[in-house]
Design a protein around this motif. Structure first.
Motif, short mmCIF file in Angstrom:
data_model
loop_
_atom_site.label_atom_id
_atom_site.label_comp_id
_atom_site.label_asym_id
_atom_site.label_seq_id
_atom_site.Cartn_x
_atom_site.Cartn_y
_atom_site.Cartn_z
N ASP A 1 45.93 13.32 46.20
CA ASP A 1 44.99 13.95 45.28
C ASP A 1 44.46 15.27 45.83
N GLY A 2 45.34 16.02 46.51
CA GLY A 2 44.96 17.32 47.03
C GLY A 2 44.15 17.31 48.30
N LYS A 3 43.98 16.10 48.93
CA LYS A 3 43.21 16.00 50.17
C LYS A 3 44.10 15.48 51.29
N MET A 4 43.90 16.04 52.49
CA MET A 4 44.71 15.62 53.62
C MET A 4 44.31 14.23 54.09
N ILE A 5 45.30 13.40 54.34
CA ILE A 5 45.09 12.05 54.88
C ILE A 5 45.74 12.00 56.25
N ASP A 6 44.93 11.72 57.28
CA ASP A 6 45.48 11.57 58.62
C ASP A 6 45.11 10.19 59.16
N VAL A 7 45.32 9.97 60.44
CA VAL A 7 45.14 8.64 61.02
C VAL A 7 43.73 8.08 60.82
N PRO A 8 42.65 8.84 61.12
CA PRO A 8 41.31 8.27 60.94
C PRO A 8 41.02 7.85 59.50
N VAL A 9 41.48 8.64 58.54
CA VAL A 9 41.23 8.31 57.14
C VAL A 9 42.01 7.06 56.75
N ALA A 10 43.25 6.95 57.19
CA ALA A 10 44.06 5.78 56.88
C ALA A 10 43.46 4.52 57.52
N GLU A 11 42.95 4.65 58.75
CA GLU A 11 42.33 3.50 59.41
C GLU A 11 41.05 3.07 58.70
N LYS A 12 40.31 4.03 58.18
CA LYS A 12 39.11 3.71 57.41
C LYS A 12 39.48 2.89 56.17
N ALA A 13 40.58 3.28 55.51
CA ALA A 13 41.03 2.54 54.33
C ALA A 13 41.44 1.13 54.70
N ARG A 14 42.13 0.98 55.82
CA ARG A 14 42.55 -0.36 56.25
C ARG A 14 41.34 -1.23 56.60
N LEU A 15 40.36 -0.63 57.25
CA LEU A 15 39.16 -1.37 57.61
C LEU A 15 38.44 -1.85 56.37
N LEU A 16 38.35 -0.99 55.38
CA LEU A 16 37.66 -1.35 54.13
C LEU A 16 38.37 -2.53 53.46
N LEU A 17 39.70 -2.47 53.40
CA LEU A 17 40.44 -3.55 52.75
C LEU A 17 40.43 -4.82 53.58
N GLY A 18 40.35 -4.67 54.90
CA GLY A 18 40.32 -5.84 55.76
C GLY A 18 39.10 -6.69 55.54
N ARG A 19 38.02 -6.07 55.04
CA ARG A 19 36.79 -6.81 54.77
C ARG A 19 36.82 -7.47 53.40
N GLN A 20 37.84 -7.16 52.63
CA GLN A 20 37.95 -7.73 51.29
C GLN A 20 39.15 -8.66 51.29
N LEU A 21 38.91 -9.93 51.58
CA LEU A 21 39.97 -10.89 51.83
C LEU A 21 41.02 -10.95 50.73
N PRO A 22 40.67 -11.05 49.44
CA PRO A 22 41.71 -11.15 48.41
C PRO A 22 42.64 -9.96 48.40
N VAL A 23 42.11 -8.74 48.54
CA VAL A 23 42.95 -7.55 48.53
C VAL A 23 43.83 -7.52 49.76
N GLY A 24 43.24 -7.87 50.92
CA GLY A 24 44.02 -7.89 52.15
C GLY A 24 45.17 -8.87 52.08
#
Length: 332
Positions: free
Chosen positions: A288-311
């Motif tokens: 969506d026009g924004k750069m995604i690097d390792v810290p941003v991707a890890e933040k997304a994984r952390l967020l989903l890791g806290r949501q058991l059904p999505v994980g």
């Protein structure tokens, strides 16, 4: 740490609702509520001459099976300095259903060491119960970071039973002789210190201060604006739950500290696209026009890791090779 203990330790609590332990009426009513963590209180809400009776009432309450609408039940004991903590622990630890102990006015690691020692000794004496027969017990201290650079670090490493930190705003205000204001700016340093210390120690639960507003100030009966803003402010600071003093606050806390639909959708898209990028040998890419690097991707994984059904859904799709269908579901 055993898997049951780890599961108990990693349970997030969007809402921690206090219930006066000296009121049988409130204890009975609490069974119909829907809070992440129902906390029977033996401390501030109980007058001195009712302490002994409250212990018995709370013990009988937690002896009953946990209602399906409540994730966890806890007991807030009296502070170690009060001289009442040992009596509280001796009583409530007799219940095989106890999972969490909330400890108020914790300013040093020695308080948690004392509680941990009492727990270990008491459970060791219960020879008629095998360790597997009862759930593991975790600790949640109400911390007052007067000296955050030393005390919080020591508190966070004091016991393997520690589940998270709870900010004791009123104790903090009393000790520093400060006045609480609607902006809460006087608590900014303390709240940031607690959220940072918990994250540094990899503690899953950080619970923010009590909101004193619970009655609706709107004609439609919707939650007070103060409560909603405090919850959003706490989430922005890194907290993932809020202390509640009235059942009407629980729904708002659960909603604001729960999964945000737009944020979840973004996180799923990032995780899926990052796996594609990694397979293609790209360390950074755009979405969506924004750069995604390792810290941003890890933040997304952390967020989903806290949501058991999505994980679980993501892991299942990876195993089955059905990432393409998941891509379509999230508009990639």
């Amino acid at each position: 740490m055993s898997s049951p203990a780890m599961a108990a330790r990693n349970t997030l609590r969007r809402s921690l609702l206090y219930v006066p332990g000296s009121s049988q009426r409130f204890l009975d009513k609490s069974r119909s509520l829907a809070a992440d963590c129902l906390t029977y209180d033996l401390e501030d809400s109980v007058t001195p001459h009712m302490k002994a009776e409250a212990r018995s009432l709370v013990r009988r309450a937690i002896d009953q099976p946990t209602p399906s609408n409540i994730r966890k039940r806890a007991v807030r004991i009296n502070s170690v300095d009060s001289g009442l903590a040992l009596g509280d622990l001796t009583e409530v630890l007799q219940s095989p259903n106890l999972t969490t102990i909330v400890i108020p006015k914790v300013n040093s690691a020695s308080d948690l060491t004392f509680v941990t020692d009492v727990i270990n000794h008491t459970l060791a004496q219960q020879k008629n119960q095998s360790p597997e027969a009862r759930p593991p017990i975790s600790l949640s201290p109400l911390s007052n970071p007067l000296n955050p650079l030393t005390n919080l670090t020591q508190i966070c490493s004091s016991t393997p039973l520690l589940q998270g930190l709870i900010f004791a705003a009123e104790d903090f205000a009393l000790d520093l002789s400060i006045t609480r204001t609607p902006s809460l700016t006087e608590f900014l340093f303390a709240r940031s210190a607690i959220a940072t210390a918990a994250r540094a120690a990899e503690l899953p639960s950080t619970i923010d201060l009590v909101c004193t507003a619970y009655k609706s100030d709107k004609a439609d009966g919707s939650p007070p604006a103060t409560l909603e803003e405090e919850c959003r402010d706490g989430r922005r600071l890194g907290f993932n739950g809020k202390q509640c003093i009235h059942p009407t606050q629980v729904k708002t806390a659960n909603a604001i500290f729960g999964p945000d639909e737009e944020e979840t959708r973004w996180a799923v898209r990032v995780v899926i696209a990052d796996e594609k990028a990694a397979a293609a040998g790209r360390g950074a890419w755009t979405l969506d026009g924004k750069m995604i690097d390792v810290p941003v991707a890890e933040k997304a994984r952390l967020l989903l890791g806290r949501q058991l059904p999505v994980g679980l859904m993501l892991r299942s799709c990876r195993k089955s090779g059905s990432i393409r269908s998941l891509n379509r579901a999230f508009f990639l």
